[in-house]
Design a protein around this motif. Structure first.
Motif, PDB file in Angstrom:
ATOM      1  N   GLY A 191      -1.422   3.768   8.599  1.00  0.00           N
ATOM      2  CA  GLY A 191      -2.382   3.604   7.502  1.00  0.00           C
ATOM      3  C   GLY A 191      -3.084   2.261   7.497  1.00  0.00           C
ATOM      4  O   GLY A 191      -3.897   1.978   6.625  1.00  0.00           O
ATOM      5  N   LEU A 241      -3.994  10.604   0.540  1.00  0.00           N
ATOM      6  CA  LEU A 241      -4.289   9.332   1.194  1.00  0.00           C
ATOM      7  C   LEU A 241      -4.643   8.350   0.087  1.00  0.00           C
ATOM      8  O   LEU A 241      -5.568   8.594  -0.685  1.00  0.00           O
ATOM      9  N   VAL A 252      -8.756   6.055  -4.322  1.00  0.00           N
ATOM     10  CA  VAL A 252      -9.171   4.695  -3.964  1.00  0.00           C
ATOM     11  C   VAL A 252      -8.735   3.732  -5.070  1.00  0.00           C
ATOM     12  O   VAL A 252      -9.108   3.892  -6.227  1.00  0.00           O
ATOM     13  N   ILE A 274      -7.994  -4.214   3.402  1.00  0.00           N
ATOM     14  CA  ILE A 274      -8.144  -2.767   3.243  1.00  0.00           C
ATOM     15  C   ILE A 274      -6.993  -2.091   3.984  1.00  0.00           C
ATOM     16  O   ILE A 274      -6.714  -2.426   5.145  1.00  0.00           O
ATOM     17  N   VAL A 283       0.829  -1.204   0.000  1.00  0.00           N
ATOM     18  CA  VAL A 283       0.000   0.000   0.000  1.00  0.00           C
ATOM     19  C   VAL A 283       0.868   1.261   0.000  1.00  0.00           C
ATOM     20  O   VAL A 283       0.543   2.250  -0.660  1.00  0.00           O
ATOM     21  N   LEU A 317     -16.283   2.545   4.552  1.00  0.00           N
ATOM     22  CA  LEU A 317     -14.943   3.094   4.362  1.00  0.00           C
ATOM     23  C   LEU A 317     -14.943   4.582   4.709  1.00  0.00           C
ATOM     24  O   LEU A 317     -14.029   5.097   5.369  1.00  0.00           O
ATOM     25  N   ALA A 351      -4.278   1.765   3.920  1.00  0.00           N
ATOM     26  CA  ALA A 351      -4.040   3.082   3.339  1.00  0.00           C
ATOM     27  C   ALA A 351      -2.547   3.422   3.374  1.00  0.00           C
ATOM     28  O   ALA A 351      -1.836   2.989   4.282  1.00  0.00           O
ATOM     29  N   LEU A 358     -12.558   6.955   6.989  1.00  0.00           N
ATOM     30  CA  LEU A 358     -11.803   8.006   6.291  1.00  0.00           C
ATOM     31  C   LEU A 358     -12.188   9.402   6.774  1.00  0.00           C
ATOM     32  O   LEU A 358     -11.384  10.328   6.690  1.00  0.00           O
ATOM     33  N   ILE A 361      -7.990  11.954  -1.799  1.00  0.00           N
ATOM     34  CA  ILE A 361      -8.134  10.565  -1.371  1.00  0.00           C
ATOM     35  C   ILE A 361      -8.310   9.757  -2.643  1.00  0.00           C
ATOM     36  O   ILE A 361      -9.274   9.952  -3.390  1.00  0.00           O
ATOM     37  N   CYS A 415      -9.835  10.088   9.289  1.00  0.00           N
ATOM     38  CA  CYS A 415      -8.524  10.359   8.678  1.00  0.00           C
ATOM     39  C   CYS A 415      -8.472  11.782   8.129  1.00  0.00           C
ATOM     40  O   CYS A 415      -7.446  12.455   8.210  1.00  0.00           O
ATOM     41  N   VAL A 457      -6.031   4.665  -0.657  1.00  0.00           N
ATOM     42  CA  VAL A 457      -6.735   3.587   0.033  1.00  0.00           C
ATOM     43  C   VAL A 457      -6.860   2.395  -0.910  1.00  0.00           C
ATOM     44  O   VAL A 457      -7.360   2.530  -2.030  1.00  0.00           O
ATOM     45  N   LYS A 458      -6.371   1.257  -0.448  1.00  0.00           N
ATOM     46  CA  LYS A 458      -6.487   0.032  -1.235  1.00  0.00           C
ATOM     47  C   LYS A 458      -7.646  -0.794  -0.704  1.00  0.00           C
ATOM     48  O   LYS A 458      -7.693  -1.118   0.483  1.00  0.00           O
TER      49      LYS A 458
END
Ligand SMILES: [Zn+2]
Length: 394
Positions: free
Chosen positions: A239, A212, A328, A220, A193, A310, A222, A314, A326, A317, A214-215
């Motif tokens: 993360g 940021l 994704v 999951i 990530v 999510l 970040a 977030l 952000i 975050c 995000v995977k």
């Protein structure tokens, strides 16, 4: 070309040696370099000669227009050296050769089983890297560093995986040491990530200092870039948002041993499992993606709810780090806008207006190449850092 000039992203000294200025690929004269650095012209001339002799910079531009006088402008020579970049996943891997601008020269993807253990997987990686180099008329002598992304926590300073859940045999394994037995160059290792965040920033948001990534896939997580630097935290797991509890997850068991984790509710397998219980799909993440692409309302709603889940995490975050982007990514991001829409719904509703006034929430723009690009950037940054250049001079 990918912008890899932002050396500070990886925590560089910021001392900006002469070469650090030239890493952006823009041509400059000695006078400009002297003015920018405040160094004496004689010092600049020495450094320019040194970098020229390494082949790292070359004259560009005005040789013709000045009637045969030697060119007075210099820029990075991106093909002076190359790096190997590896994105090692649970079941597949991508190996790439890139030049010093992060441009992919050659790339190869193949099936692996990370659970076969480090010796098997890393030997395959080295052999594949050698084959790729040969295909493009290069040899291991052209390689100045290797960047590797692994699907688990990594202590970046030593390159050792730490208790990686899906990687039997890899715990505490000295990855750089093993690879250096085959290729005598610096080896940089990080979790997948983090390298995806680096690749995403360089590819899609080169002007963004606060991002940021995000995977959303089987797990999951970040990758956090704040103030232009990749944040790894004390143990390298900054993360790791997958195991934060969400209210909707009350009572749902997670493979980590806790209950109610984000990952247990919103990851690809979690969405697939919930849909399969209602008779939809075959319980795999790919069946969810297929259902969404066919416009199945229940599947779309499930994905959107995962986006909201999510978004819950977030939102916190956003309050903490105030990102401007952000992004994704990960295999579930290919379901497109439905996941992102759920994320936006919650973040825009819950965040302070100032935090979202210039916040972009978008699908990853680097896509499947984010990881391998990031691994290449990790290697390039190390090789071209002031310390890396010093090693070449010696
Ligand atoms: Zn968990």
């Amino acid at each position: 070309m990918v912008d890899i000039s932002r050396g500070s992203t990886l925590g560089g000294s910021g001392a900006s040696e002469l070469f650090q200025l030239l890493r952006d690929g823009l041509p400059r004269t000695r006078t400009e370099l002297a003015a920018t650095t405040g160094l004496a012209r004689s010092t600049i001339a020495l450094r320019v000669d040194e970098l020229m002799s390494l082949g790292l910079i070359s004259p560009v531009g005005d040789a013709q227009s000045t009637g045969g006088r030697p060119s007075s402008q210099f820029a990075l020579n991106p093909s002076a050296r190359f790096v190997l970049a590896a994105d090692l996943g649970a079941t597949h891997a991508t190996i790439a050769v890139t030049n010093l601008s992060g441009t992919i020269v050659g790339e190869m993807t193949g099936p692996i089983n990370i659970a076969d253990g480090p010796e098997t997987v890393l030997t395959w990686m080295v052999d594949t890297g050698r084959a790729l180099l040969e295909q493009h008329g290069l040899s291991t002598a052209d390689v100045i560093a290797i960047g590797i992304g692994l699907p688990g926590p990594v202590e970046h300073s030593t390159g050792r995986p730490i208790n990686p859940p899906i990687m039997p045999g890899w715990d505490q394994f000295d990855v750089p040491e093993f690879v250096r037995q085959h290729l005598e160059v610096p080896v940089l290792v990080d979790n997948d990530v983090n390298i995806m965040a680096l690749g995403e920033q360089a590819f899609g948001w080169p002007q963004t200092d606060n991002l940021l990534f995000v995977k959303v896939a089987t797990g999951i997580g970040a990758g956090v870039i704040s103030g232009g630097r990749l944040l790894r935290g004390a143990q390298g797991i900054a993360g790791d948002i997958g195991h934060v509890r969400i209210p909707r997850g009350e009572g749902v068991a997670c493979h980590c041993g806790n209950r109610g984790c984000l990952e247990a509710m919103a990851s690809g397998p979690a969405i697939a499992r919930a849909l399969a219980e209602t008779g939809l799909g075959d319980g795999t993440a790919s069946s969810v993606i297929a259902l969404v692409k066919h416009g199945n309302i229940e599947a779309i709603q499930a994905v959107r709810q995962a986006g909201r889940d999510l978004g819950e995490i977030l939102t916190a975050c956003v309050s903490l780090m105030n990102p401007s982007v952000i992004a994704v990514g990960g295999s579930m991001a290919v379901v497109g806008d439905h996941l992102i829409a759920g994320v936006r719904e919650v973040i825009y509703a819950r965040s302070m207006p100032l935090a979202t006034s210039r916040l972009t929430i978008a699908q990853s723009s680097a896509g499947v190449n984010a990881a391998v690009l990031g691994a290449s950037i990790l290697a390039i940054h190390h090789a071209l850092s002031p310390e890396g250049i010093d090693r070449m001079v010696l």
